[in-house]
Design a protein around this motif. Sequence first.
Motif, PDB file in Angstrom:
ATOM      1  N   TRP A  74      -2.858  -0.602   8.909  1.00  0.00           N
ATOM      2  CA  TRP A  74      -2.999  -0.929   7.493  1.00  0.00           C
ATOM      3  C   TRP A  74      -3.189   0.309   6.623  1.00  0.00           C
ATOM      4  O   TRP A  74      -3.837   1.284   7.019  1.00  0.00           O
ATOM      5  CB  TRP A  74      -4.208  -1.851   7.296  1.00  0.00           C
ATOM      6  N   ASN A 101      -3.034  -3.964  14.383  1.00  0.00           N
ATOM      7  CA  ASN A 101      -2.440  -3.743  13.062  1.00  0.00           C
ATOM      8  C   ASN A 101      -2.404  -2.248  12.727  1.00  0.00           C
ATOM      9  O   ASN A 101      -3.026  -1.426  13.407  1.00  0.00           O
ATOM     10  CB  ASN A 101      -3.263  -4.469  11.987  1.00  0.00           C
ATOM     11  N   TRP A 158      -4.323   6.014   8.828  1.00  0.00           N
ATOM     12  CA  TRP A 158      -4.337   4.587   8.539  1.00  0.00           C
ATOM     13  C   TRP A 158      -5.517   3.955   9.253  1.00  0.00           C
ATOM     14  O   TRP A 158      -6.243   4.619  10.001  1.00  0.00           O
ATOM     15  CB  TRP A 158      -3.025   3.941   9.016  1.00  0.00           C
ATOM     16  N   TRP A 182       1.402  -7.267   8.404  1.00  0.00           N
ATOM     17  CA  TRP A 182      -0.025  -7.525   8.608  1.00  0.00           C
ATOM     18  C   TRP A 182      -0.447  -7.263  10.058  1.00  0.00           C
ATOM     19  O   TRP A 182      -1.618  -7.009  10.336  1.00  0.00           O
ATOM     20  CB  TRP A 182      -0.347  -8.982   8.251  1.00  0.00           C
ATOM     21  N   THR A 231       2.515   0.131   4.436  1.00  0.00           N
ATOM     22  CA  THR A 231       2.221  -0.924   5.404  1.00  0.00           C
ATOM     23  C   THR A 231       3.423  -1.852   5.495  1.00  0.00           C
ATOM     24  O   THR A 231       3.852  -2.423   4.487  1.00  0.00           O
ATOM     25  CB  THR A 231       0.988  -1.742   4.964  1.00  0.00           C
ATOM     26  N   HIS A 244     -12.101  -2.124  12.063  1.00  0.00           N
ATOM     27  CA  HIS A 244     -11.220  -0.962  11.968  1.00  0.00           C
ATOM     28  C   HIS A 244     -11.910   0.384  12.146  1.00  0.00           C
ATOM     29  O   HIS A 244     -13.089   0.544  11.845  1.00  0.00           O
ATOM     30  CB  HIS A 244     -10.540  -0.930  10.594  1.00  0.00           C
ATOM     31  N   ASP A 292       0.810  -1.230   0.000  1.00  0.00           N
ATOM     32  CA  ASP A 292       0.000   0.000   0.000  1.00  0.00           C
ATOM     33  C   ASP A 292       0.839   1.274   0.000  1.00  0.00           C
ATOM     34  O   ASP A 292       0.594   2.184   0.805  1.00  0.00           O
ATOM     35  CB  ASP A 292      -0.942   0.026   1.214  1.00  0.00           C
TER      36      ASP A 292
END
Length: 307
Positions: free
Chosen positions: A124, A122, A141, A89, A86, A162, A70
């Motif tokens: 991401w 995380n 993010w 993971w 990123t 998220h 990303d």
Amino acid sequence: MVKRTLLSCLCMLLAFAGMSQNVHLFAYFKGNGEDGLHLAYSKDGYKWSALKGDSSFLTPTVSKDKLMRDPCIIRGGDGLFHMVWTVSWNDKGIGYASSKDLIHWSAQQFIPVMAKEDSARNCWAPEITYDAVSKTYMIYWSTTISGKFTETAATKESGYNHRLYYVTTKDFKTWSATRLLYEPGFNVIDATIVKEGKRYMMVMKDETIEPAAKNLRLAFSNKLTGPYTKAGPSITGKYWAEGPTTLKLGNTWLIYFDKYTEHKYGAISSTDLKEWKDISAEVSLPKGLRHGTIFQVTAAEFKLLQQ
């Protein structure tokens, strides 16, 4: 003689125009992001070709997983290209590096943006947007924090749930505290924010899995750090879409995105940000291109990349 002189001048003007024309670049990753940064270019915003034989421009070195997924690149107020990505993971930070020419890069940094959140799972798809008025960069993010926003928690897809978070900086040395950027009332990832007139436009993915949404939606704010409006309706089709990036050509907005379950890229266009047309059949990109961002370089910068 006069006709020859005029023709010569016209040719010179056309050549100069070609030399001064900006070129669109698409920063992306392939596979799992293990080999690093890839770049493609386009003169018209529709047809894209890989640079450097579609090999990596920068190999990832930070975090235990050493990934570069990303990638998001912008040109900052200092003239440098700034990139975030990123790194893993399931790490609590993101990657950062800068470059003056997209060929030679600064040392890669790991920025532990969620280190103070014990339950963060995380970080991401980080992106970066520059506010020219305040000369401030905002990096944002998506993160799942276990035990938060339980009203939208699901059991599928490893229970990820998220929300969007952000930090700000003026020099990439000192950073603000991490703050919540957007809580739309649903599982949200893959935000990208661009200036649209006097306001900011956020394109984000509704990541809801039960029942499945998996579409792109818009929100707006008069200030980069928000607050942002309630997310509008889906602007994509019945397919699953993620990883949006924007490009404005004249009065037309293009949004590219990954039709990831179909293993191909799609695009939509609009002149009013309300009615959207699917133009996926009109675009072409390098095979295997994954989630990335579009930005511009000068003809001179592009020439160096070609070499």
